[in-house]
Scaffold this motif. Sequence first.
Motif, PDB file in Angstrom:
ATOM      1  N   UNK A  26       0.776  -1.230   0.000  1.00  0.00           N
ATOM      2  CA  UNK A  26       0.000   0.000   0.000  1.00  0.00           C
ATOM      3  C   UNK A  26       0.804   1.275   0.000  1.00  0.00           C
ATOM      4  N   UNK A  27       2.075   1.199  -0.370  1.00  0.00           N
ATOM      5  CA  UNK A  27       2.894   2.407  -0.427  1.00  0.00           C
ATOM      6  C   UNK A  27       2.407   3.303  -1.567  1.00  0.00           C
ATOM      7  N   UNK A  28       2.566   4.591  -1.390  1.00  0.00           N
ATOM      8  CA  UNK A  28       2.278   5.555  -2.447  1.00  0.00           C
ATOM      9  C   UNK A  28       3.564   5.965  -3.145  1.00  0.00           C
ATOM     10  N   UNK A  29       3.489   7.046  -3.881  1.00  0.00           N
ATOM     11  CA  UNK A  29       4.675   7.563  -4.559  1.00  0.00           C
ATOM     12  C   UNK A  29       4.842   9.038  -4.228  1.00  0.00           C
ATOM     13  N   UNK A  30       6.033   9.525  -4.482  1.00  0.00           N
ATOM     14  CA  UNK A  30       6.376  10.923  -4.228  1.00  0.00           C
ATOM     15  C   UNK A  30       7.073  11.486  -5.462  1.00  0.00           C
ATOM     16  N   UNK A  31       6.682  12.698  -5.870  1.00  0.00           N
ATOM     17  CA  UNK A  31       7.339  13.360  -6.996  1.00  0.00           C
ATOM     18  C   UNK A  31       8.493  14.196  -6.456  1.00  0.00           C
ATOM     19  N   UNK A  32       9.693  13.913  -6.937  1.00  0.00           N
ATOM     20  CA  UNK A  32      10.872  14.685  -6.553  1.00  0.00           C
ATOM     21  C   UNK A  32      11.029  15.821  -7.562  1.00  0.00           C
ATOM     22  N   UNK A  33      10.903  17.075  -7.132  1.00  0.00           N
ATOM     23  CA  UNK A  33      10.943  18.192  -8.073  1.00  0.00           C
ATOM     24  C   UNK A  33      12.363  18.556  -8.469  1.00  0.00           C
ATOM     25  N   UNK A  34      12.519  19.147  -9.650  1.00  0.00           N
ATOM     26  CA  UNK A  34      13.805  19.651 -10.121  1.00  0.00           C
ATOM     27  C   UNK A  34      13.547  20.809 -11.075  1.00  0.00           C
ATOM     28  N   UNK A  35      14.338  21.849 -10.956  1.00  0.00           N
ATOM     29  CA  UNK A  35      14.133  23.070 -11.732  1.00  0.00           C
ATOM     30  C   UNK A  35      14.312  22.824 -13.229  1.00  0.00           C
ATOM     31  N   UNK A  36      13.398  23.352 -14.029  1.00  0.00           N
ATOM     32  CA  UNK A  36      13.479  23.236 -15.478  1.00  0.00           C
ATOM     33  C   UNK A  36      13.916  24.533 -16.123  1.00  0.00           C
ATOM     34  N   UNK A  37      14.112  24.496 -17.428  1.00  0.00           N
ATOM     35  CA  UNK A  37      14.544  25.687 -18.166  1.00  0.00           C
ATOM     36  C   UNK A  37      14.026  25.604 -19.589  1.00  0.00           C
ATOM     37  N   UNK A  38      14.181  26.700 -20.306  1.00  0.00           N
ATOM     38  CA  UNK A  38      13.791  26.689 -21.705  1.00  0.00           C
ATOM     39  C   UNK A  38      13.782  28.056 -22.318  1.00  0.00           C
TER      40      UNK A  38
END
Length: 383
Positions: A26-38
């Motif tokens: 029953x574990x969930x997930x986590x989004x690890x953020x990282x800075x984007x560019x463009x």
Amino acid sequence: MARPHAAALLEDAYTNRKAALFAARGWGTRIVPSTGYGSTAQLRLFGRVLFTRGRPEDEPEEDTYAARLRSVELETRGWRAFFATPAVDEPVTIRVNERIVTTRTDRGGYIDLVVRGHGLAPGWHRVFLDSPRAQPIDVPVVVVGSTVTHGIISDIDDTVITTSLPRPMIAAWNTFVRSEGARRPVPGMATMYRELLASQPDAPVVYLSTGAWNTAPQLTRFLDRSGYPAGPMLLTDWGPTNTGWFRSGQEHKRAQLHRLARELPNVRWLLVGDDGQHDPGIYGEFAARRPDRVRGIAIRELTAGEQVLSHVIPLATDDIAPTPRERLEVPVARGPDGYDLLERVRGIWEQDARVRTLREYASSVVTDVDDPPEYLVDGPDER
């Protein structure tokens, strides 16, 4: 398609086994953020989805980027970052302005996605990442305007942070044992970056390193706490690939330099690195091939003791294998720290500003001549 390398098959089997076990519990997930560019034409967005104990509804109500980054850092600090279980082939939804884009994570749980037609103006913005088993998170991105001509590409290890890489035992100690707060910034480097950006506040700063993506949250907080300007990090995924046991860090740097040159064609970069690894050779090679994209090269000179910790002998790497400096069309500055380098690179950084001032003056005084002198129109050689 060629069969994946045996190392990748073994790693995938191990990852799938762990993921199935965590999902059954029953574990969930986590989004690890990282800075984007463009640019105004397209964005490059990053992120990673990992399994985490608990469910999305158990997340704290304060779910800002800073809070999520701190939470991820605490959960994946030190050795834990390298044993986190990625959510493979996990659906991810990205919302940029009013546009919705869907994708799936790769075999390492990562997303590296290009979004075109985003409609964002130059400057800093937030995009939103969501996944079915995770809490949504807002991620910063920087859009570089078409009139921006200055930028900084900076190495991390031994350039802005003292880690004494790549000697294996020292690298393992710094990565797996020592906390992020125990590492030290290189004196004067944050000051140098801030001083340069004071005259070009729209200039992007990109941190390019052979370090692992696993350490991105810790590195982001370190850079922020040490006074370095915000910017995207281009790191690598350590471990087996579809072609071998390990990926090439040098090829990673070369590929990212050329990609930045294509994606942001109006920017001429100041390339900042150190002489303890391969930065002089990689930067020199890139500058020789693309002098139109390089403003100059700044190399931090390691002490003899730092050189020994870095690669056993007390000599700089470019003293062992000299770069073709005599053929470079861009200036090269060297110094032991950021304070010394600042005095040497300030003129390199401000070169275009002086050229632009001369052009503006020429256009204001030469108004009644059909064919003005070439030196007044074009200004000095910008090469």
